[in-house]
Structures are given as structure tokens and as C-alpha cells.
Write an enzyme that holds these catalytic residues in place. Structure first.
Site, PDB file in Angstrom:
ATOM      1  N   HIS A 188      12.424  43.162 -51.640  1.00 41.46           N
ATOM      2  CA  HIS A 188      13.518  43.590 -52.536  1.00 41.46           C
ATOM      3  C   HIS A 188      12.992  43.542 -53.964  1.00 41.46           C
ATOM      4  O   HIS A 188      12.824  42.468 -54.532  1.00 41.46           O
ATOM      5  CB  HIS A 188      14.730  42.653 -52.390  1.00 41.46           C
ATOM      6  CG  HIS A 188      15.895  43.048 -53.249  1.00 41.46           C
ATOM      7  ND1 HIS A 188      17.180  43.128 -52.749  1.00 41.46           N
ATOM      8  CD2 HIS A 188      15.988  43.381 -54.550  1.00 41.46           C
ATOM      9  CE1 HIS A 188      18.006  43.488 -53.718  1.00 41.46           C
ATOM     10  NE2 HIS A 188      17.306  43.642 -54.827  1.00 41.46           N
ATOM     11  N   LYS A 241      20.049  51.481 -49.070  1.00 43.12           N
ATOM     12  CA  LYS A 241      20.662  50.361 -49.794  1.00 43.12           C
ATOM     13  C   LYS A 241      22.149  50.584 -49.980  1.00 43.12           C
ATOM     14  O   LYS A 241      22.581  51.639 -50.455  1.00 43.12           O
ATOM     15  CB  LYS A 241      19.993  50.239 -51.170  1.00 43.12           C
ATOM     16  CG  LYS A 241      20.605  49.196 -52.074  1.00 43.12           C
ATOM     17  CD  LYS A 241      20.299  47.789 -51.602  1.00 43.12           C
ATOM     18  CE  LYS A 241      21.105  46.762 -52.385  1.00 43.12           C
ATOM     19  NZ  LYS A 241      20.299  45.693 -52.940  1.00 43.12           N
ATOM     20  N   HIS A 282      23.837  44.679 -50.526  1.00 43.28           N
ATOM     21  CA  HIS A 282      24.244  43.789 -51.621  1.00 43.28           C
ATOM     22  C   HIS A 282      25.599  43.224 -51.215  1.00 43.28           C
ATOM     23  O   HIS A 282      26.611  43.905 -51.283  1.00 43.28           O
ATOM     24  CB  HIS A 282      24.333  44.541 -52.956  1.00 43.28           C
ATOM     25  CG  HIS A 282      24.678  43.631 -54.103  1.00 43.28           C
ATOM     26  ND1 HIS A 282      23.797  43.333 -55.111  1.00 43.28           N
ATOM     27  CD2 HIS A 282      25.804  42.919 -54.368  1.00 43.28           C
ATOM     28  CE1 HIS A 282      24.363  42.473 -55.948  1.00 43.28           C
ATOM     29  NE2 HIS A 282      25.586  42.219 -55.519  1.00 43.28           N
ATOM     30  N   HIS A 324      19.213  39.014 -50.931  1.00 41.11           N
ATOM     31  CA  HIS A 324      19.361  37.923 -51.910  1.00 41.11           C
ATOM     32  C   HIS A 324      20.567  37.016 -51.638  1.00 41.11           C
ATOM     33  O   HIS A 324      21.457  36.898 -52.461  1.00 41.11           O
ATOM     34  CB  HIS A 324      19.406  38.450 -53.358  1.00 41.11           C
ATOM     35  CG  HIS A 324      20.261  39.666 -53.601  1.00 41.11           C
ATOM     36  ND1 HIS A 324      21.568  39.768 -53.185  1.00 41.11           N
ATOM     37  CD2 HIS A 324      19.986  40.821 -54.237  1.00 41.11           C
ATOM     38  CE1 HIS A 324      22.038  40.932 -53.554  1.00 41.11           C
ATOM     39  NE2 HIS A 324      21.110  41.594 -54.190  1.00 41.11           N
ATOM     40  N   ASP A 327      13.890  40.277 -55.720  1.00 34.85           N
ATOM     41  CA  ASP A 327      14.899  40.854 -56.616  1.00 34.85           C
ATOM     42  C   ASP A 327      14.433  40.744 -58.067  1.00 34.85           C
ATOM     43  O   ASP A 327      15.252  40.610 -58.971  1.00 34.85           O
ATOM     44  CB  ASP A 327      16.273  40.185 -56.427  1.00 34.85           C
ATOM     45  CG  ASP A 327      17.401  41.036 -56.992  1.00 34.85           C
ATOM     46  OD1 ASP A 327      17.162  42.218 -57.317  1.00 34.85           O
ATOM     47  OD2 ASP A 327      18.525  40.525 -57.106  1.00 34.85           O
TER      48      ASP A 327
HETATM   49  O1  DOR Z   1      20.530  40.457 -60.876  1.00 39.45           O
HETATM   50  C1  DOR Z   1      20.482  41.595 -60.406  1.00 39.45           C
HETATM   51  N1  DOR Z   1      19.848  42.594 -61.047  1.00 39.45           N
HETATM   52  N2  DOR Z   1      21.132  41.846 -59.272  1.00 39.45           N
HETATM   53  C2  DOR Z   1      21.241  43.086 -58.784  1.00 39.45           C
HETATM   54  O2  DOR Z   1      21.867  43.240 -57.774  1.00 39.45           O
HETATM   55  C3  DOR Z   1      20.715  44.236 -59.536  1.00 39.45           C
HETATM   56  C4  DOR Z   1      19.628  43.847 -60.413  1.00 39.45           C
HETATM   57  C5  DOR Z   1      19.268  44.918 -61.420  1.00 39.45           C
HETATM   58  O3  DOR Z   1      19.085  46.069 -61.038  1.00 39.45           O
HETATM   59  O4  DOR Z   1      19.162  44.594 -62.596  1.00 39.45           O
HETATM   60 ZN    ZN Z   2      18.334  43.749 -56.610  1.00 44.92          ZN
END
Ligand code: DOR
Ligand code: ZN
Length: 346
Positions: free
Chosen positions: A14, A100, A137, A175, A248
Site C-alpha cells: 500500500h 481500491k 479503506h 491499514h 501507506d
Molecule cells: O493518511 C492517509 N493519507 N490516509 C489515506 O487513506 C490517504 C493518504 C493520502 O493519500 O494522503
Molecule cells: Zn493510503
């Protein structure tokens, strides 16, 4: 005296690579240690159709450092207008590895995500038929649900009903941040996996809020209570094949983080493997890092373990990571675990 462990090259299941100048800056930090990553499609505009994924993959390949041995595993962003035939052709050709699902409004650039799950039922049925995994998500977005409860509410009201309706669908809970997520993943059977980020193994919600607000620890799903962090560490270090690394890593320029309405995301690509070695050693489970970062993910996705190696070495003195990284558009802050780390990764 230094201790060394050698692992197969890990994968990141991820990852946010962004686009343009940011892509060029952040990509080498991932390719230095990782051989593959699932690339998140939440660009502006999002990666919705096969053509978008193809063009984005080309931009990533063009940004690759010359010596990189990295394969981007592309995804499509599920919308209520997703064409199941376009998706199926992209999956059959190997262009995409997964799709996704963002509930609309859940996070960064999720406005085109799903509002009404009935409207994507035929797409999910198609995915189950062809074996294409769904990366989820897992947060509800209703105003009346507290942000710290959104993952647990999603599991109960959306994910579980969805999996009961389409049991053949392969799902990755992305996550996870709660004991509820850990427990649900553990009991989920062969079609369910869960990724855990580096930062959720390290911070709890106090890190964000105590002693002044710390925007670089703000991400989504937001870090929860300490008991949840401990459940995540237990899951990640258990060797259970359902749990694997998805960093992430989500870079945002500092002025977008350090703002009255700061963006969500922790940028962990540069130091993730060092931090994981620290966390696993601390848990007395260094021997399980291989399963979490190198083996469980490929097994879930039906891919071989990477053949190259990555060596982690424990030094006598703390490893110095850059705290900031320059991009042509401004600075990025690298995730700071708040403790010294002695593991270097080569
Ligand atoms: O903290 C995050 N940032 N969570 C997400 O689901 C998206 C990601 C982002 O694209 O900045
Ligand atoms: Zn993410």
C-alpha cells in the site's frame, strides 16, 4: 558488535507515489529497499480506467532510478461508474493487480469513491468471478460516527455484510488501526488479508495530540488508543499469514500538513525497514519480519517472493535519517518515530 539479518527484498502492499515532481522525489526512497508496491490510485483526477492506469504506470517507470529493480503493481479507483469489462480486461492483461475502494469522503481525494454500495455490486461480483482483489479503506464517513470509531463501524456495517454477500471476493483490509480490525482479519478465512502500516505500529493517538498538535503524525485512519497499537504489533509480529506490510507512505508538502486544515498522511518510505526492524526486535520477534514484510503479502496476492536480498545491520550508533526531503515544490517531512533507531538497511 553489529548484528546483521538478510531478508528477501520486501514489498509494500500500500503506497502513495503521487505524480509529477513529487513522484520523481519520493519514488527512489521506495525503490531503494522494495521490489514491488501496490500503487494507490487517488490522484487528482483518480486512476479510474485501464487507460489511466497504463499512463500512470508509464509515468512511474519513467521516474525510476536507473539501477532500480522495482515493479509498480497498479490499481484502479472504484467509482459508481466503474466499467466491469474495462476492469476485467485490465486485470486479465496484468496491467492491474487490485482495485481500491474508498468510501466517498473517507480520506485524501476520495470524493469520487463509493456512496451507495448497491451501485458497485455488479463490479464486485465481476471481481469475485475473475479473482481480482479489492483493497478497502475501511472507515464509515457518517457525521454521527466518532472518527475513532469509524473503522469498527465499517467492519460491522459495511465489510462484514459485503463479505457475506460475496464470499468469493478477495479482500484486503488496508491499514488496520484497531484490535477490532485485527480480530476480524484473523477470523476471516483465506479470502481476507490485512495490511498494517509502519507508523501505526509506533504511534498512538497521544502522539498526535499531547503537548501540542503534531500534524506529521496525522493520518487516516487516525491512530487509536495504545491498546490498539499493541494489538497491531502483536498481529504483525505473530507470523500469521493474514497480516502483511502496507506502509501507506503518503507524502504531503509541509505547508499542506502544517496548516489550519492539514492533510492526512505519514511519509515513511525512507526509513520504514529500519523502523520495522526496531519494532520487531523490541517485540522479541525479529525472526517474524521476513513473514510480515517479504512473504505473507506475495502469498496472498499469489506472487513469488522476491529473489534479491535486503540486509539490515544493527549499528552501535543511531542511524541518521534526513528529517526533511526537498521537492521542487517544497519540503517533505520524514516520519520521526521519536526514538533512536540503530538498524540500517542496504
Ligand atoms: O493518511 C492517509 N493519507 N490516509 C489515506 O487513506 C490517504 C493518504 C493520502 O493519500 O494522503
Ligand atoms: Zn493510503
Amino acid at each position: 558488535m553489529s548484528t546483521t539479518i538478510t531478508l528477501p527484498r520486501p514489498d509494500d502492499w500500500h503506497l502513495h507515489l503521487r505524480d509529477g515532481a513529487m513522484l520523481n522525489t519520493v519514488l527512489p526512497h521506495t525503490t531503494r529497499h522494495f521490489d514491488r508496491a501496490i500503487i494507490m490510485p487517488n490522484l487528482v483526477p483518480p486512476v479510474v480506467r485501464a487507460d489511466d492506469a497504463c499512463a500512470y504506470r508509464d509515468r512511474i517507470l519513467a521516474a525510476m532510478p536507473a539501477d532500480a529493480t522495482f515493479t509498480p503493481l497498479m490499481t484502479l479507483y472504484l467509482t459508481e461508474d466503474t466499467d466491469p469489462e474495462d476492469l476485467a480486461a485490465a486485470y486479465a492483461s496484468g496491467l492491474i493487480t487490485a482495485v481500491k475502494l474508498y468510501p466517498a469522503g473517507a480520506t485524501t481525494n476520495s470524493a469520487s469513491g463509493v456512496r451507495n454500495f448497491e451501485k458497485v455490486r455488479h463490479v464486485l461480483d465481476k471481481m469475485a468471478e475473475i479473482g481480482c482483489p479489492l483493497c478497502v479503506h475501511g472507515e464509515v464517513t457518517h457525521d454521527d460516527i466518532d472518527i475513532f470509531d469509524r473503522e469498527a463501524a465499517f467492519i460491522e456495517t459495511v465489510l462484514d455484510p459485503l463479505r457475506r454477500a460475496i464470499p468469493e471476493l478477495r479482500v484486503i483490509m488496508e491499514h488496520i488501526t484497531t484490535k477490532n480490525g485485527v480480530d476480524y482479519a484473523r477470523a476471516g478465512g483465506d479470502n481476507l488479508g490485512a495490511t498494517i502500516t509502519t507508523h501505526h505500529l509506533i504511534i498512538n493517538r497521544n502522539h498526535i495530540l499531547v503537548g501540542g498538535i503534531k500534524p506529521h503524525y496525522y493520518c487516516l485512519p487516525v491512530a487509536k488508543r495504545e491498546e490498539h497499537r499493541q494489538a497491531l504489533v502483536k498481529a504483525a509480529t505473530s507470523g500469521d499469514a493474514r497480516f502483511f506490510l502496507g506502509t501507506d507512505s503518503a507524502p504531503h508538502l509541509d505547508h499542506h500538513k502544517e496548516s489550519a486544515c492539514g492533510c492526512a498522511g505519514c511519509f515513511t518510505a525512507p526509513n520504514t525497514m529500519s523502523l520495522l526492524a526496531h519494532v520487531f526486535e523490541d517485540a522479541g520477534a525479529l525472526d517474524q519480519l521476513r513473514a510480515f514484510a517479504c512473504e505473507n503479502g506475495p502469498a496472498f496476492y499469489g506472487l513469488p517472493v522476491n529473489t534479491g536480498t535486503l540486509t539490515l545491520t544493527k549499528q552501535d550508533t543511531p542511524v541518521k535519517f534526513p528529517s526533511k526531503i526537498e521537492t521542487p515544490e517544497g519540503q517533505l517531512t520524514v516520519f520521526d518515530p521519536g526514538f533512536d533507531v540503530f538498524w540500517s538497511a542496504e
